[in-house]
Design a protein around this motif. Sequence first.
Motif, PDB file in Angstrom:
ATOM      1  N   SER A 108     -28.619   5.191  45.636  1.00  0.00           N
ATOM      2  CA  SER A 108     -28.342   5.249  44.200  1.00  0.00           C
ATOM      3  C   SER A 108     -28.734   6.644  43.725  1.00  0.00           C
ATOM      4  CB  SER A 108     -29.161   4.159  43.499  1.00  0.00           C
ATOM      5  OG  SER A 108     -29.000   4.196  42.108  1.00  0.00           O
ATOM      6  N   TYR A 109     -27.728   7.503  43.526  1.00  0.00           N
ATOM      7  CA  TYR A 109     -27.970   8.933  43.342  1.00  0.00           C
ATOM      8  C   TYR A 109     -28.277   9.296  41.886  1.00  0.00           C
ATOM      9  CZ  TYR A 109     -26.126   9.396  48.056  1.00  0.00           C
ATOM     10  OH  TYR A 109     -25.930   9.279  49.415  1.00  0.00           O
ATOM     11  N   ALA A 110     -28.986  10.409  41.722  1.00  0.00           N
ATOM     12  CA  ALA A 110     -29.283  10.964  40.398  1.00  0.00           C
ATOM     13  C   ALA A 110     -28.121  11.848  39.933  1.00  0.00           C
ATOM     14  CB  ALA A 110     -30.575  11.773  40.449  1.00  0.00           C
ATOM     15  N   ILE A 132     -26.163  14.451  42.306  1.00  0.00           N
ATOM     16  CA  ILE A 132     -26.941  15.187  43.300  1.00  0.00           C
ATOM     17  C   ILE A 132     -27.533  14.204  44.310  1.00  0.00           C
ATOM     18  CG2 ILE A 132     -27.465  17.161  41.811  1.00  0.00           C
ATOM     19  CD1 ILE A 132     -30.212  15.853  41.235  1.00  0.00           C
ATOM     20  N   ASP A 133     -28.008  14.744  45.445  1.00  0.00           N
ATOM     21  CA  ASP A 133     -28.411  13.854  46.536  1.00  0.00           C
ATOM     22  C   ASP A 133     -29.854  13.347  46.460  1.00  0.00           C
ATOM     23  OD1 ASP A 133     -29.676  16.215  47.259  1.00  0.00           O
ATOM     24  OD2 ASP A 133     -28.558  16.482  49.135  1.00  0.00           O
ATOM     25  N   LEU A 134     -30.579  13.625  45.396  1.00  0.00           N
ATOM     26  CA  LEU A 134     -31.828  12.914  45.119  1.00  0.00           C
ATOM     27  C   LEU A 134     -31.456  11.465  44.811  1.00  0.00           C
ATOM     28  CD1 LEU A 134     -34.870  12.652  44.357  1.00  0.00           C
ATOM     29  CD2 LEU A 134     -34.234  13.489  42.071  1.00  0.00           C
ATOM     30  N   LYS A 148     -17.035  20.293  43.111  1.00  0.00           N
ATOM     31  CA  LYS A 148     -18.407  20.112  42.661  1.00  0.00           C
ATOM     32  C   LYS A 148     -19.034  21.479  42.422  1.00  0.00           C
ATOM     33  CE  LYS A 148     -19.556  19.258  47.519  1.00  0.00           C
ATOM     34  NZ  LYS A 148     -19.954  18.221  48.461  1.00  0.00           N
ATOM     35  N   ILE A 149     -20.113  21.494  41.661  1.00  0.00           N
ATOM     36  CA  ILE A 149     -20.804  22.744  41.334  1.00  0.00           C
ATOM     37  C   ILE A 149     -21.803  23.003  42.456  1.00  0.00           C
ATOM     38  CG2 ILE A 149     -22.163  23.971  39.610  1.00  0.00           C
ATOM     39  CD1 ILE A 149     -21.066  21.859  37.565  1.00  0.00           C
ATOM     40  N   LYS A 150     -21.471  23.938  43.320  1.00  0.00           N
ATOM     41  CA  LYS A 150     -22.237  24.158  44.539  1.00  0.00           C
ATOM     42  C   LYS A 150     -23.460  25.026  44.280  1.00  0.00           C
ATOM     43  CE  LYS A 150     -18.130  23.687  47.444  1.00  0.00           C
ATOM     44  NZ  LYS A 150     -17.213  24.348  48.410  1.00  0.00           N
ATOM     45  N   GLY A 151     -24.435  24.914  45.187  1.00  0.00           N
ATOM     46  CA  GLY A 151     -25.660  25.690  45.097  1.00  0.00           C
ATOM     47  C   GLY A 151     -26.849  24.825  45.483  1.00  0.00           C
ATOM     48  N   TRP A 152     -28.015  25.431  45.450  1.00  0.00           N
ATOM     49  CA  TRP A 152     -29.263  24.697  45.663  1.00  0.00           C
ATOM     50  C   TRP A 152     -29.822  24.319  44.295  1.00  0.00           C
ATOM     51  CZ3 TRP A 152     -27.807  28.790  48.731  1.00  0.00           C
ATOM     52  CH2 TRP A 152     -27.778  28.560  50.110  1.00  0.00           C
ATOM     53  N   LYS A 162     -43.466  17.407  39.593  1.00  0.00           N
ATOM     54  CA  LYS A 162     -42.593  16.831  40.607  1.00  0.00           C
ATOM     55  C   LYS A 162     -41.426  17.796  40.814  1.00  0.00           C
ATOM     56  CE  LYS A 162     -43.522  11.954  39.583  1.00  0.00           C
ATOM     57  NZ  LYS A 162     -42.949  10.687  39.080  1.00  0.00           N
ATOM     58  N   ALA A 163     -41.195  18.173  42.048  1.00  0.00           N
ATOM     59  CA  ALA A 163     -40.141  19.145  42.343  1.00  0.00           C
ATOM     60  C   ALA A 163     -39.338  18.679  43.552  1.00  0.00           C
ATOM     61  CB  ALA A 163     -40.741  20.522  42.592  1.00  0.00           C
ATOM     62  N   TYR A 164     -38.030  18.842  43.469  1.00  0.00           N
ATOM     63  CA  TYR A 164     -37.131  18.455  44.562  1.00  0.00           C
ATOM     64  C   TYR A 164     -36.065  19.537  44.706  1.00  0.00           C
ATOM     65  CZ  TYR A 164     -38.899  13.860  43.039  1.00  0.00           C
ATOM     66  OH  TYR A 164     -39.694  12.809  42.633  1.00  0.00           O
ATOM     67  N   ILE A 165     -35.702  19.815  45.938  1.00  0.00           N
ATOM     68  CA  ILE A 165     -34.521  20.640  46.194  1.00  0.00           C
ATOM     69  C   ILE A 165     -33.384  19.683  46.542  1.00  0.00           C
ATOM     70  CG2 ILE A 165     -33.468  22.402  47.651  1.00  0.00           C
ATOM     71  CD1 ILE A 165     -36.268  23.598  48.041  1.00  0.00           C
ATOM     72  N   ALA A 166     -32.297  19.777  45.804  1.00  0.00           N
ATOM     73  CA  ALA A 166     -31.180  18.851  45.981  1.00  0.00           C
ATOM     74  C   ALA A 166     -29.874  19.635  46.072  1.00  0.00           C
ATOM     75  CB  ALA A 166     -31.129  17.856  44.826  1.00  0.00           C
TER      76      ALA A 166
END
Length: 281
Positions: free
Chosen positions: A8-10, A36-38, A160-164, A274-278
């Motif tokens: 269930s993606y954010a 995003i994949d979080l 999709k809007i690409k990038g980190w 809280k930090a995530y790279i997605a």
Amino acid sequence: MKTFKINSYAKVNVGLKILNKRSDGYHNISTIFQEIDLHDELTVSKKIRGCQFSSNVNWLHNDQNNLCVIAYNHMKDLYDIKGIDIVLTKNISRGSGLGGGSSNAAAVLKSISKIYDLNVSDENLIEIGSKIGADVPFFIKGSTQIGEGIGEKLIGLKSKIKGWYLIITPDLTIDTEWAYSQFKNILDNATLPTKFSDLFSEKVVDLDTIKFFENDFESVVFPTYPEIGAIKKELFALGAKFASLSGSGSTVFGIFDDNAKVKKAFSHFSPMHKAYIAHSI
């Protein structure tokens, strides 16, 4: 007993315009949703009757305030199904502007269709989702879409809007109703702004296209919570090509085009927030 597992993606909002207040009390908006994949994880199984719900957090209960339970009840009213058991592992913070609850509800709708072999079309699931919450319809198809109306009128974009994506969620919860309430005087004196659908005749969007997009909620959230506004400034200083509040917050995200820079920025914010790279999906 048939079981279905689903991520269930954010989502983040890449630009968000509040257009006007409707007669039903909601607001018309224009936004770009980017999935995003979080993600949270759901396991949905058949059971004899009723809806059983459990999760790894203590703030979600098996009651009518739970969007997963509400999603089940809508499906039960419409289709000949028995019960389900939902096990939810939460990773997406609540009250953060990432759409976690709406995404969970959409995942339950899709899961019920799957385990009961209902073959409900995406269009019908979107219609059902619109009765549960404004962001639920987006999560039926996900990816990259323009959202209008209260978010239920959707236009798919080709890329999709690409990038980190660096997702920063401070330990604050923003009340969306409060955030909308702050716009009354602004909207009373505003001219109708341009909608995002007016800007994309080719249905393609990239980092150069979005660099001037803004989220209208920033004008009310940042003065009240200056620490959230400071995160956006820091993201730009650390090399983000785009940074914004997501939804009404509290999450701020930056999109980077350089892996080394996003890793350095992650180290700057974590573990304070809280930090995530997605990545976009």
